[in-house]
Design a protein around this motif. Structure first.
Motif, PDB file in Angstrom:
ATOM      1  N   VAL A 109     105.259   4.421 -83.326  1.00 19.49           N
ATOM      2  CA  VAL A 109     106.350   4.174 -82.684  1.00 19.49           C
ATOM      3  C   VAL A 109     106.201   2.772 -82.464  1.00 19.49           C
ATOM      4  CG1 VAL A 109     107.582   4.285 -80.459  1.00 19.49           C
ATOM      5  CG2 VAL A 109     106.632   6.315 -81.336  1.00 19.49           C
ATOM      6  N   GLU A 111     107.412  -0.688 -80.682  1.00 26.69           N
ATOM      7  CA  GLU A 111     107.607  -0.927 -79.218  1.00 26.69           C
ATOM      8  C   GLU A 111     108.228  -2.250 -79.315  1.00 26.69           C
ATOM      9  OE1 GLU A 111     106.953   0.678 -76.701  1.00 26.69           O
ATOM     10  OE2 GLU A 111     105.659   2.230 -77.358  1.00 26.69           O
ATOM     11  N   THR A 115     113.791  -0.001 -77.350  1.00 24.20           N
ATOM     12  CA  THR A 115     113.163   1.036 -77.034  1.00 24.20           C
ATOM     13  C   THR A 115     113.809   1.859 -76.017  1.00 24.20           C
ATOM     14  OG1 THR A 115     111.722   0.349 -75.528  1.00 24.20           O
ATOM     15  CG2 THR A 115     110.764   0.348 -77.380  1.00 24.20           C
ATOM     16  N   ASP A 157     114.622   6.104 -81.095  1.00 20.08           N
ATOM     17  CA  ASP A 157     113.286   5.769 -80.454  1.00 20.08           C
ATOM     18  C   ASP A 157     112.859   6.913 -79.483  1.00 20.08           C
ATOM     19  OD1 ASP A 157     110.993   3.855 -79.735  1.00 20.08           O
ATOM     20  OD2 ASP A 157     112.207   4.314 -77.867  1.00 20.08           O
ATOM     21  N   LYS A 160     111.858   9.737 -82.001  1.00 19.30           N
ATOM     22  CA  LYS A 160     110.294   9.643 -82.417  1.00 19.30           C
ATOM     23  C   LYS A 160     109.556   9.967 -81.490  1.00 19.30           C
ATOM     24  CE  LYS A 160     111.584   6.116 -85.645  1.00 19.30           C
ATOM     25  NZ  LYS A 160     111.373   4.438 -86.167  1.00 19.30           N
ATOM     26  N   ARG A 161     109.387   9.583 -79.983  1.00 21.62           N
ATOM     27  CA  ARG A 161     108.698   9.631 -78.887  1.00 21.62           C
ATOM     28  C   ARG A 161     108.561  11.284 -78.714  1.00 21.62           C
ATOM     29  NH1 ARG A 161     107.468   4.761 -76.317  1.00 21.62           N
ATOM     30  NH2 ARG A 161     108.662   3.203 -77.107  1.00 21.62           N
TER      31      ARG A 161
END
Length: 253
Positions: A109, A111, A115, A157, A160-161
């Protein structure tokens, strides 16, 4: 059509907040004088304080104009489907307590992008957090626009997390299921070994009990014959004892 001078002022404050220099009014607008005392921060960003004075009132006056809907579910769903699931390496440690930050880092991910946590900082500002969703949506989208960030960036984002967490959970679930399958087979094998062992030991104990019973039987059988023989011997020597006690014992242990 000339743009609202309040809107241009707000966008300039957004640029100041984000240290950007991308905003340029489409038409000449004379900037209003800034009161330095009122511009000082007092518990929230100047950007969001201006929102409190401009956007909130505008949403109340013209909700149909400023109520910007979020992305359609199909768009978000397609985004989620297109996001690949990362892979994680197993270790011998307790993986249940791994930090989310480490999981996100291992999943790759980024950062440095805008985000979902940076988005949350905007939403949690004291000036904005208690406002209606329509106000939040409008304000956040303008804040993103001021930084040349499209709304799909923080949404992607978050996806993805989420995918990273799902993949990590799947890895733990698969390991647990595989371990259960392997160990169940080993437990069954051990149970068979224990069963066979107990059968052997029970057979050995039965043999020992049988041997003990046989030894007792032989002792008792001989004892009965011995008593009869001792009685016979004692009777034979009586004439020779002349009244003395018979030295032949009968049935003693």
């Amino acid at each position: 059509m000339a743009r609202n001078p309040d809107l241009d002022k707000l966008l300039r404050e957004v640029d100041d907040l984000t240290s950007g220099s991308n905003y340029a009014p489409t038409e000449d607008v004379v900037p209003e004088p800034v009161d330095e005392e009122s511009a000082k921060p007092s518990g929230g960003s100047s950007f969001l304080k201006s929102i409190g004075g401009f956007f909130i009132s505008k949403v109340e006056e013209e909700p149909e104009h400023y109520d910007v809907p979020p992305p359609t579910p199909n768009t978000v769903a397609e985004m989620a489907e297109s996001e690949p699931s990362p892979e994680f390496e197993l270790s011998g440690d307790d993986m249940s307590g791994k930090n989310f930050a480490d999981i996100y880092a291992e999943a790759g991910v980024d950062e440095s992008a805008f985000t979902v946590d940076k988005l949350n900082e905007l939403l949690q500002d004291a000036t904005l957090k208690d406002q209606p969703m329509s106000t939040k949506a409008l304000v956040v989208k303008m804040a993103l626009k001021a930084q040349n960030v499209t709304p799909d960036v923080p949404v992607n984002d978050a996806v993805k997390r989420d995918r990273a967490l799902d993949a990590y959970q799947k890895m733990l679930n698969d390991r647990a299921q595989q371990t259960e399958a392997n160990n169940s087979q080993m437990i069954q094998q051990i149970n068979e070994e224990v069963k066979q062992y107990l059968e052997r030991k029970n057979a050995e104990m039965d043999a020992l009990r049988t041997e003990t019973a046989e030894m007792k039987r032989q002792a008792e059988s001989f004892a009965a014959r011995r008593v009869a023989e001792e009685q016979r011997l004692a009777e034979i020597i009586v004439p020779l004892l002349e009244g003395q006690p018979n030295p032949v014992t009968e049935g003693n242990k």
